[in-house]
Design an enzyme around this catalytic site. Sequence first.
Site, mmCIF file in Angstrom:
data_model
loop_
_atom_site.group_PDB
_atom_site.id
_atom_site.type_symbol
_atom_site.label_atom_id
_atom_site.label_comp_id
_atom_site.label_asym_id
_atom_site.label_seq_id
_atom_site.Cartn_x
_atom_site.Cartn_y
_atom_site.Cartn_z
ATOM 1 N N LYS A 102 15.058 -20.193 -28.590
ATOM 2 C CA LYS A 102 13.870 -21.116 -28.192
ATOM 3 C C LYS A 102 12.652 -20.256 -27.348
ATOM 4 O O LYS A 102 13.185 -19.473 -26.586
ATOM 5 C CB LYS A 102 14.488 -22.050 -26.972
ATOM 6 N N SER A 177 14.834 -31.190 -25.716
ATOM 7 C CA SER A 177 13.762 -30.419 -26.014
ATOM 8 C C SER A 177 13.872 -29.113 -26.873
ATOM 9 O O SER A 177 13.118 -28.435 -27.668
ATOM 10 C CB SER A 177 13.091 -29.886 -24.744
ATOM 11 N N SER A 201 18.703 -31.162 -23.021
ATOM 12 C CA SER A 201 17.915 -30.496 -23.985
ATOM 13 C C SER A 201 18.758 -29.768 -24.926
ATOM 14 O O SER A 201 18.086 -29.204 -25.853
ATOM 15 C CB SER A 201 16.703 -29.787 -23.355
#
Lengths: 518, 486
Positions: A102, A177, A201
């Site tokens: 990420k 997210s 997330s």
Amino acid sequence: MSADPALTRLGAAALGAAVGAGEVTAREVLEAHLDAIAARDGVVADGDVWHARDAADLGPDDLHAFLVVTAARARDAADAVDRRRAAGEALGPLAGVPLALKDVLTMRGAPTTCGSRMLEGWVPPYDATVTERLAAAGIVVLGKTNMDEFAMGSSTENSAYGPTRNPWDPDRVPGGSSGGSAAAVAGGLAPLGVGTDTGGSIRQPAAFTGLVGGKPTYGAVSRYGLVAFASSLDQAGPFARDVTDAALLHAVMAGPDPRDATSDPTDPADVVAALGRGVEGLRVGVVEELEEAGCEPGVRAVFLAAVAALEAAGATVERVSLPHAGYGLPAYYLVAPAEASSNLARFDGVRYGRRVDAATAEAMNAATRGEGFGPEVRRRIMIGTHALSSGYVDAYYLQAARVRTLIARDFATAFDRVDVLISPTAPGVAFRIGAVADPLAMYRNDVATVPASLAGVPAVSVPIGTADDGAGSGPLPVGLQIMAPLRADDRCYRVARAVEAVVGFDPDPAAHGAGVRR
Amino acid sequence: MSAWETVVGLEVHVELSTATKMWCGCPTTFGDAPNTNVCPVCSGQPGALPVPNARAVHDATLLGLALGGTIAPRCRFHRKNYFYPDLAKNYQISQYDVPLVSDGVLEVEVERDGELVLETVRIERLHMEEDTGKSLHLGATGRLHGADRSAIDYNRSGVPLLEIVSRPDVRDPETAQAYLRELQAIVRTLGVSDARMEEGSIRCDANVSVRRPGEPLGTRCEIKNLNSVRSLGRAIAHEAARQIAVLEDGGSIVMETRHWDEDAGVTRTLRRKETVTDYRYFPDPDLVEVTTSPRRVAEVRAELPELPAAARARLVAAGVPRAQAATVLGGGMLALLDAAVAAGAPAPAAANWLAGEVTGWLAAEGVALADAGLTGTHVAELVAMVEEGAVSATQAKQVLAGVLEDRGAAGPRAVAEARGLSQLRDEGELARVVAEVVAANPDAVAAVRDGNDRAIGALVGQVMRATGGSADPRRTNELLRAAIGS
């Protein structure tokens, strides 16, 4: 370099074992995944570093999981693993396995944007502890994945670089997210992914994409190099297509770090050793407040079937109340923005990232922040600033902190009665891109995941089947969330493995006739 | 109408002289090239995290105990949020509701009407925080106004800082000055800071108000930019006079921050406080509580050295004049004095050297005591040489200068030998020079005979010059008087 596309369908443990046994090279494994990315992700697959196309230039089926693919660096890393093997060195179980990272974790020399225009052009001068640990395990980082800007969102639509698509249906969101990492793993672009979870997330995108995703106990994984959204909640954790792979990755990531004062100095739970122990005699509590939290009927049905299957596998199931869980969402949406308002203050145009020139430092700060941050980030900074303001801090931030204490106490009390708590991970299945425009409706996605975040306890989402959204979505994955006491991450994975065994979910969308838009 | 009373509270910031910064491993060296002592943590890079410097917590605890304060068993760090370019994270990590130390006290000696009076200043709190970077304004003037652009040096960013807040117990400039000097002496004795105002390693702001005795506290103004103990005193005197003039003129005092203008000798409005900055304090979620057990407090307390007040009393009892005792302590020279005494020097003679020549030389050359290489043995040797008459007083000063110039590489006897400095002991030679001087200065000799005792000094000076300072002034005086027959 020959690349066998079948390699992208293998799990991490299988790939690691094959590399370790010399059946395939790390480089071959890498090339197969680079090919898949080049074919499906909408990157310009050229040169040492592949960049994602601008959102306007992406094809309708491009997943847009990666913002940047560090191809040359990945090839170097894979070759290094192959050299170590050739030299007779013992390799770890995940050596040579590719991973999607990420874009909120730093990797020295590779751009880190956090999905924001604010950090465009910033190249971190240091590695996150997580990044170091991945490298030490011989894991090959493919690149940095798309995300809601500064991890604020539940759909990855808040990325300044355009939304990521769900491999189960390209018109739908992968959750957020950490949607980029989830889509990469679910879409066969990477066998492993790293996400971060502040209020859900990792868990919610795992549920939306049919993956296993874990949020470790707060403090189990170092936050050094994780660009903070809400420091008291942020934890990095794994995505994988099965529980064993997720546990193996968790084991690589967790452990004490002297560079993070909130890191747990004790040795982490051994999540891998616990995997085969089953659920015979284990006391499982279904959280009443989260089960009833506005679930879609399809999700609820799949959840109840999984509960029944757990019972059949020997667990005792009872309903347990977390009386203050209903206040989790409002408390979370004060604590997290309050911390964010302070954490994001450093993005001011002075030291790095974007700068919009103006006559005075103050005007430059204001112009830079006005232009650099997207609407959701600006909204949360304003909410958080207000929640901490003199005259309001007691009613908002401090009240939320008190609720947080009550929720943590609820968990402690519940864990006197049961070994783990379970709930659906998200109230619904993946929704269509653009379908949820109201921020509050979006926040409600996190209703089942924020209580564990506020309490700091570990939680893992494991896929338990598919459901229709009631509006003709076709089969979309449903996740079950397992929560355990502080530091008992091993229990989450043990139960997740048992659920996986009884449910027998296939993470390949094609196996469900999915993967196409409806 | 009764007289006005000045009320002062002091906020002192002390930069700790730990080897590394408060939250990272960067060195705290002063004066290095800009942005050379920086890392992801102290330059506020995204994702970097602070880890408390255990040494800084120890030093703060030690100072807190030296000030008679109570150490909080548990305390935490808060974020003080405000935007400023030299603040790398746009928040300062500080302490808020529970400081590490509370309720201390400092007793200071103030000279009043020729007598030393003991004044007590209570200390409200001592808390830990971090220093900021420094803005440099590039342009013709070097100030923000009119600068072309600004640059920021983050070398100082994250240097551990202690803030010590007094209660409004100070009633005059002299007490404020004594308080600041005493704090300087204490932190130097503890070795936790070099406490140099000119380098900013100790800084002081004064909150000044005036009232009629017995009335509630008046509106206060905060005075900044106090760069020396002297300017602290001047600024308080000026500010109190300004406030009294305003009030007697029927005006009222506005709460504000005022800037001390050293050259003009006045304070000027810097910013009004009617729009109070909202710092939005909240506990820093990157850090955990600092816990200090009673056992730890006892451990640190056991490390406390003799504090300046006790040392001062001891020196005075040993015959050292009060003023010299104060200079020795204020200059951080107590250990050196004790070493000199241990090496055989009488305390008053050693103190006289340290408070006089040594202090003067260090100030003139801008050398820190620690860098001068002077040892107690050197001082004792110098005292002994004068005592023995091996060198004259004038020569002794040259010897000391030689020792300091070489940074202690050679001791006084070696320096004296190398430079050919020794007292003239040949009575015959001295008598010959005296006779020459008497013969060459009939006027002065006549003046001495006429009873002008001061004229003898000029003759002694002539003899000293003729002998290159190696004559013993007392013996010269005797010989002169004998030769003149006065």
